[in-house]
Design a protein around this motif. Sequence first.
Motif, short mmCIF file in Angstrom:
data_model
loop_
_atom_site.label_atom_id
_atom_site.label_comp_id
_atom_site.label_asym_id
_atom_site.label_seq_id
_atom_site.Cartn_x
_atom_site.Cartn_y
_atom_site.Cartn_z
N LYS A 13 0.83 -1.21 0.00
CA LYS A 13 0.00 0.00 0.00
C LYS A 13 0.86 1.26 0.00
O LYS A 13 0.50 2.26 -0.60
CB LYS A 13 -0.99 -0.01 1.16
N LEU A 32 0.60 4.10 -2.94
CA LEU A 32 0.29 5.49 -2.63
C LEU A 32 1.40 6.42 -3.12
O LEU A 32 1.13 7.47 -3.71
CB LEU A 32 0.07 5.68 -1.13
N ASP A 56 0.34 9.27 -5.60
CA ASP A 56 0.22 10.63 -5.09
C ASP A 56 1.27 10.89 -4.01
O ASP A 56 0.95 10.86 -2.81
CB ASP A 56 -1.20 10.83 -4.54
N GLY A 109 2.67 13.53 -2.96
CA GLY A 109 2.39 14.68 -2.10
C GLY A 109 1.49 14.31 -0.93
O GLY A 109 1.77 14.63 0.22
N PHE A 110 0.42 13.58 -1.24
CA PHE A 110 -0.49 13.16 -0.20
C PHE A 110 0.20 12.20 0.76
O PHE A 110 0.01 12.27 1.98
CB PHE A 110 -1.72 12.49 -0.82
N THR A 167 3.32 12.20 1.57
CA THR A 167 4.15 13.01 2.46
C THR A 167 3.30 13.61 3.57
O THR A 167 3.70 13.61 4.74
CB THR A 167 4.84 14.14 1.68
N SER A 168 2.09 14.10 3.20
CA SER A 168 1.26 14.74 4.21
C SER A 168 0.82 13.74 5.27
O SER A 168 0.51 14.11 6.39
CB SER A 168 0.05 15.41 3.57
N LEU A 169 0.77 12.44 4.93
CA LEU A 169 0.41 11.42 5.91
C LEU A 169 1.60 11.05 6.80
O LEU A 169 1.45 10.30 7.75
CB LEU A 169 -0.08 10.14 5.21
N LEU A 209 2.35 21.75 5.26
CA LEU A 209 2.23 20.29 5.34
C LEU A 209 3.58 19.59 5.18
O LEU A 209 3.64 18.36 5.18
CB LEU A 209 1.27 19.78 4.25
N GLY A 210 4.64 20.33 5.03
CA GLY A 210 5.95 19.71 4.95
C GLY A 210 6.31 19.18 3.58
O GLY A 210 7.26 18.42 3.43
N LEU A 211 5.53 19.52 2.54
CA LEU A 211 5.86 19.05 1.18
C LEU A 211 6.95 19.91 0.57
O LEU A 211 7.63 19.50 -0.36
CB LEU A 211 4.64 19.08 0.27
N TYR A 241 3.58 20.36 13.18
CA TYR A 241 2.79 19.53 12.29
C TYR A 241 3.12 18.04 12.41
O TYR A 241 2.23 17.18 12.40
CB TYR A 241 3.00 19.99 10.84
N ARG A 290 -0.25 15.02 12.68
CA ARG A 290 -0.70 14.56 11.36
C ARG A 290 -2.11 13.98 11.37
O ARG A 290 -2.87 14.18 10.44
CB ARG A 290 0.25 13.49 10.84
N TYR A 293 -5.89 16.59 3.88
CA TYR A 293 -5.29 17.33 2.76
C TYR A 293 -5.95 16.93 1.46
O TYR A 293 -6.12 15.75 1.17
CB TYR A 293 -3.78 17.03 2.73
N PRO A 338 -5.03 17.65 -2.32
CA PRO A 338 -4.10 18.29 -3.26
C PRO A 338 -4.84 18.77 -4.50
O PRO A 338 -6.00 18.44 -4.72
CB PRO A 338 -3.12 17.18 -3.63
N MET A 398 -7.03 5.27 0.47
CA MET A 398 -5.67 5.77 0.73
C MET A 398 -5.66 6.79 1.87
O MET A 398 -4.64 6.96 2.53
CB MET A 398 -5.10 6.41 -0.53
N GLY A 399 -6.78 7.47 2.11
CA GLY A 399 -6.85 8.43 3.20
C GLY A 399 -6.65 7.78 4.55
O GLY A 399 -6.36 8.45 5.54
N TYR A 428 -4.47 5.22 5.08
CA TYR A 428 -3.17 4.56 5.18
C TYR A 428 -2.34 5.07 6.35
O TYR A 428 -1.62 4.32 6.99
CB TYR A 428 -2.36 4.74 3.88
N GLY A 429 -2.45 6.38 6.63
CA GLY A 429 -1.68 6.95 7.73
C GLY A 429 -2.07 6.31 9.06
O GLY A 429 -1.22 5.98 9.88
N PHE A 487 -11.34 12.95 -4.41
CA PHE A 487 -10.27 13.51 -3.57
C PHE A 487 -10.84 14.05 -2.26
O PHE A 487 -10.24 13.90 -1.20
CB PHE A 487 -9.56 14.64 -4.33
N ARG A 506 -11.56 11.24 0.04
CA ARG A 506 -10.34 10.72 0.64
C ARG A 506 -9.93 11.54 1.86
O ARG A 506 -9.44 11.02 2.86
CB ARG A 506 -9.20 10.72 -0.39
N GLN A 561 -10.09 10.85 6.47
CA GLN A 561 -9.00 11.17 7.40
C GLN A 561 -9.55 11.65 8.74
O GLN A 561 -8.84 11.65 9.73
CB GLN A 561 -8.09 12.26 6.81
#
Lengths: 375, 266
Positions: free
Chosen positions: A160, A164, A168, A170-171, A173-175, B58-60, B75, B79, B84, B86, B105-106, B108-109, B154, B157, B161
């Motif tokens: 996964k 990801l 994406d 960017g997304f 990284t935000s996670l 967001l640290g990107l 941040y 998290r 977010y 994009p 995917m939202g 996964y964190g 999006f 997603r 979160q």
Amino acid sequence: MLDLLSDYTIQTVAMGAALLGVSSGVLGCFAVLRRQSLLGDTLSHAALPGVCLGFLVAGTRDLGSILAGALVTGAAAALVVLALTRLSRLKTDAALGVALSVSFALGVVLLTYIQGTGNASQGGLNSFLFGQAAAILRSDLWIMGGIAAASLALVAALWKEFKLVSFDPGFATSLGLPVVVIEITMTVMVALAVVIGLQMVGVVLMTAMIVAPAVAARQWTRRLGSMVVLSAVFGTVAGVAGATLSATARGLSTGPLIVLAISAIVFVSLLLSPERGLLWEMARRWRDRRSLRGRQVLTTLHAMAAEHGDRSYPAELGSLDTYHGTDTRRVLARLEQRGLVRPVTHAPETTPHWELTPSGHVEARRLAADIEGHQ
Amino acid sequence: MTDQLHEPQLALHVEDLTVSYDGKPALWDIDIDVPPGVMAAIVGPNGAGKSTFIKSVLGLVKPTAGHVTIFGRPYGTQRRKVGYVPQRSSVDWDFPTTALDVVTMGLYGRLGWLRRPGRAERETALRALEQVKMQDFATRQISQLSGGQQQRVFLARALVQDADIYFLDEPMAGVDATTERAVVAILHRLREEGKTLIVVHHDLQTVKSYFDWMVILNVRPIAQGRVSEVYTADNLRRAYGGQIALIEREAFGADAANAAGSGEHG
């Protein structure tokens, strides 16, 4: 055929080709989806100096040290590309090109140097250029199998995250995912796939085994999971077919045969796959054009009937042909099948005439309403 | 070490933030504070650093100076509280995956390493798709979706979160009117639930009706605060400079017609 399958060399070659097909098929998917197809090309060409260095250090044609050397110079080339794009104004494609040509030139120089030393055990080292399946030993399979198993296990474990980051970053990284580490891991895995295929396909054409199975598989599926599986299958089929052909017909380089096999699969996929294939596309366009012409003729008949204030106004075929600038007979025949028009006679003329049926009028009015609705 | 909170009463606190690309500042010495529970528009001309602002929070994008806290903490430790969305154009929509999969995917964190999304995650993702009225497209390949539908995916997603503060990068760019209404309705509902929303927005005309807080940005912060106080011709002129003739007609011309309709939130 059974003789062939029981032949020891052929078995070894086929197993090696299968390992190559599975690993490059799976790992190539991520490279292609991340638009890094060319990275495989650079990594494989950069493996050549490593092959030579590995040989020079070990003093023998020991696969372990040769592959380690290939991995080291491949990784070094990837780092050079990264540094060039980050620190200079070179774009990625130019950086890849520079790294590819420099490292390949270095490799060829080293290769010719080794051949010049007259070292007896150097025989066959140049088979790493185009691959020589018949040179593979049973013991080599263990090394190839080990690398393949390790990289496939990594893909399964980080599935996964790989998905990801490929889709994406960017997304991701935000996670809080360590995106750079994961990207480096994916690049290293491409290098591993290259290393597995070196002996079989050779450095020059190895990139095809990274890119082609993934591209072919992408045509047939909408999901990453099935794309990866299909890519592995395509890679294996092409690898085994090419390698066995080469091992039976002595003297033919294995790499080009395998690449021709996978290219055939790619060709068929690009042409025939549903929805994304060229033929599918052509068929769809042809169907669209045909139905468009039918609608045009229907609206013309409707307009002519309205103009003459006669719902069953017989329109002469010649005037329809002239109006549309083309032969409308077949279009009318198709409309007749759908019960929208019917042929009539209009004395004293003997030429064919057509009029709208009641359902033809309904359909024509619906089309007109559709068009007005869009405006 | 004691857990020291820095400006905990603010949903977003940005201090002295500077970001540069190739030595040219994209954002220069930015101080921006957003209180919790508002829906804030980030507006400004092209190249004003609106997206860069969100990305650096967001640290990107790595800032060269400054710090950011979210509900009083950096941040990195917050998290789970951040969602977010994009820009839609930032990804390849031909990627072989389905709408449901993208929404998953939202999560996964929260799932963490090695764990795979299971039935619970699937249910959560489906509920989010329902909220954006995309449940019928769950198994659709994402390349077959229209631009507006992709934007809703999006958004879904980000909904899974389940964050306290959301950052959205141009969620209304290039979508049809129906999608825009749907997106705004969802954002307003989130605000009613007490969430904070920070939205890069390009359409000055709709700022007054959609948002209650705004930040006008042009490399430097021009003005920030309640829309009713900040949305003035003077502030906009300072941000947009020469383009102001166009802006005034667009933003205030339409305004005169429905002056009574503005400022209905509070």
